[in-house]
Design an enzyme around this catalytic site. Sequence first.
Site, PDB file in Angstrom:
ATOM      1  N   VAL A  53       9.200   8.011   4.296  1.00 39.50           N
ATOM      2  CA  VAL A  53       8.002   8.778   4.636  1.00 39.50           C
ATOM      3  C   VAL A  53       6.963   7.947   5.383  1.00 39.50           C
ATOM      4  CG1 VAL A  53       8.183  10.486   2.787  1.00 39.50           C
ATOM      5  CG2 VAL A  53       7.068   8.294   2.332  1.00 39.50           C
ATOM      6  N   GLY A  54       7.242   6.682   5.654  1.00 36.79           N
ATOM      7  CA  GLY A  54       6.201   5.800   6.181  1.00 36.79           C
ATOM      8  C   GLY A  54       5.747   6.129   7.589  1.00 36.79           C
ATOM      9  N   GLU A  55       6.638   6.595   8.437  1.00 36.37           N
ATOM     10  CA  GLU A  55       6.296   6.727   9.851  1.00 36.37           C
ATOM     11  C   GLU A  55       6.379   8.149  10.374  1.00 36.37           C
ATOM     12  OE1 GLU A  55       6.942   3.117  11.422  1.00 36.37           O
ATOM     13  OE2 GLU A  55       8.228   2.402   9.816  1.00 36.37           O
ATOM     14  N   GLY A  57       0.804  -1.217   0.000  1.00 41.03           N
ATOM     15  CA  GLY A  57       0.000   0.000   0.000  1.00 41.03           C
ATOM     16  C   GLY A  57       0.834   1.263   0.000  1.00 41.03           C
TER      17      GLY A  57
HETATM   18 MO1  MOS Z   1       6.947  -0.528  10.420  1.00 46.33          MO
HETATM   19  S1  MOS Z   1       5.692  -0.179  12.052  1.00 46.33           S
HETATM   20  O1  MOS Z   1       8.499  -0.681  11.193  1.00 46.33           O
HETATM   21  O2  MOS Z   1       6.472  -2.030   9.845  1.00 46.33           O
END
Ligand code: MOS
Length: 746
Positions: free
Chosen positions: A711-713, A475
């Site tokens: 950029v994910g977290e 995603g």
């Molecule tokens: Mo991400 S919460 O380290 O999969």
Amino acid sequence: MTTAPAVGRPVDRVDGRHKVTGGAHYSADVRPTDRAHAVLVGARVPSGRVTGIDTDEARQAGGVLAILTHENLPGIATQPPLLPSLAGMPAPGQTFFPLQDEVVHYSGQPVAVVVADTLERAQHAAALVRVTYQETPSVTTVAQGRDDAYVPDAIFGGFVPGRSVRGDVEAGLAAADVRIDATYTYAANHHNPIEPAATTAVWDGDQLTLYDATQGVAATQLTVAALLGLSPSKVRVLSHFVGGSFGCKAMIWAHPALAALAARHVGRPVKLSLTREQMFTSVGHREEQEQRIELGADKEGRLVALRHHKLSPTSPFDDWAEPSLGVASQLYACAHYEGVYRLFRANTMTPTFMRAPGEASGMFALECTMDDLAHQLGIDPVELRLRNYSETDPTTKNPWSSTGLKECYARGAERFGWHRRRPAPRSHRDGDWLIGYGMAAAGYPVYGPNNPQRARARLYADGTAVVQAATPDFGTGVATVMTQVAADALGLPWERCRFEGGDTALPGIAAAVGSAGAGMISAAVHTAAARLRDQLVAQAVADSQSPLHGADPAAVTVRDGRMMLRDAPATGETYGDLLHRNFLPDVEASGAWSPSPESHHYGMMTFGAQFAEVAVDPDLGVVRVRRMVGAFAPGRVLNPKTARSQLMGGMLWGLGQALLEANYMDPRRGRWVASGLGDYLVPVNADAPDIEVELVDVTDDIVNPLGVKGVGEIGQVGAAAALANALHHATGRRVRKLPVTIEDLL
Ligand code: MOS
């Protein structure tokens, strides 16, 4: 005739149409011939032992193929140690595998697997399995476990020490002009991706194929191979579409191996899909926790000492805590520091990664305390943070590979209109509503894998290219951005490139966790595609029939699939010309990338700043989030559309963390109170304010070839603190718990 680079363009998701038209096939959608269905039966007590399992009635129900319990399930071969899945090794979510004996460690622990020819018949038979227990006292809450806490040697799969110290925190606190001592409490959180975890297992002789919803196909492959005692060469894992994860598919839980064991037992392919309720007891969670911050500063607000302690429950098997103290120890210059994790054993499964695992909770405590300090000293919250800006990573004194933090403060404040804020709480109103402005800093580490990341690129004579790497796209948009990366490295329009991933048969990539995916996968893809381009150019200059014959390869550039002299673009030919002339249907190259040794001499962090405006009804305690502005400096932005989407998603999670998301253990029953989206609240569109994302440019030559910091977290880090600080500004009330609920504001 030049094509603009594809990287940096807001290209639509290459898989978007499939996702919205039903063309995307997820792990549970795979329909091998003769597919059977497995359903898990979970323990109904949190602690004790199974004294009997009566399967007679279930066995007689229609369509039942097998009922597996600890009495007849084959034992596992080896239990791999718990390691974060970025390590590229087997990555079990916990070092406990169910159905090996009669002991019950936590409510929901699988005690039986029922396999039938249809899902409905498996569910029905599962309801007929009668399990009796001898229950023993359980511990599930911080209130129950506090007195039995210990300081572990290490947490987080052994990667983070239980205690970290610099300077002399006691002396630093004693010398401070101002001291704040505050304790923050946090409800547990559960992941709720749209797609629950699911595995379809298919045996062909001794060859196992798993279709698994995972953040890393190799992680599933290596973990299941170890558990079942198989060679990884006998296990192929495919994961073509994954409906979200947020960390719950980052580690490998019991269900893929159980699906494989069930399939082997019944001699048919087996699908095992967790129910929404089972998602609350099968794939980890963000633990309930308590954090205490003691902060000392001088009169100008400069930090002198910081003590940060965290207390949380872990499972009976593993020393796990999310690393809440990390970024909070690195963001500000502060000479004296002590961080300590305290754990106690509880009747839960091992907690796990959840978006911004650790940073989301640790930065809530720190950034609310910083807001306290600003308020007490009468210093603007942004100014206070600038005064504490650290030119180096305070934990190592290494320079930052790149920052952008000051620009994030400035650009975020400007876009938000921070200058309109009057400092005193309760000084803004809109009719009956109290209005508050709050802000917080954000940081998230740039992690690198410790094994080489590989990719392969192939160019066909018709001028199209396929680039492959094992990573699934859960995603994030990785399939889209890797198409762009490959296109630029090859000198092709992105429409002529295709990315293939989600298959252990493809070149290996570690699990995409810790916001490391875009950086490490783009590095591998870029390396492979650039090598292919160089190979093609070398072939052209060596070919006596090529217009580029004898040219210096360094003088050749490629655009739209045409190689040409940079200074004389009329001289050149297309990739297709070269391949056709030489009777080559295609040309292929592989590439691998590991973080450079040099990178270990830098602090590597993505920075950001969060701003929020809330409205509070003082009579009803109702909160409306009006605006959120996040400014982030994530290095090179491969695709601003997918990057913004990730960052907005993170900020929205921050809203959920601040105001909605909570699960609690019922200490009498040792069970989670919430077990579905009816009682575990997540933000919906009606809760979502106007969210603005400001992207601050920073160039980073250290982290990876394209300078991608992730950029994910980062979008979630600091968001809850900015909201809580805005609530303080609106109401004058400092709520030190998450989530903040109506009763806290009455
Ligand atoms: Mo991400 S919460 O380290 O999969």
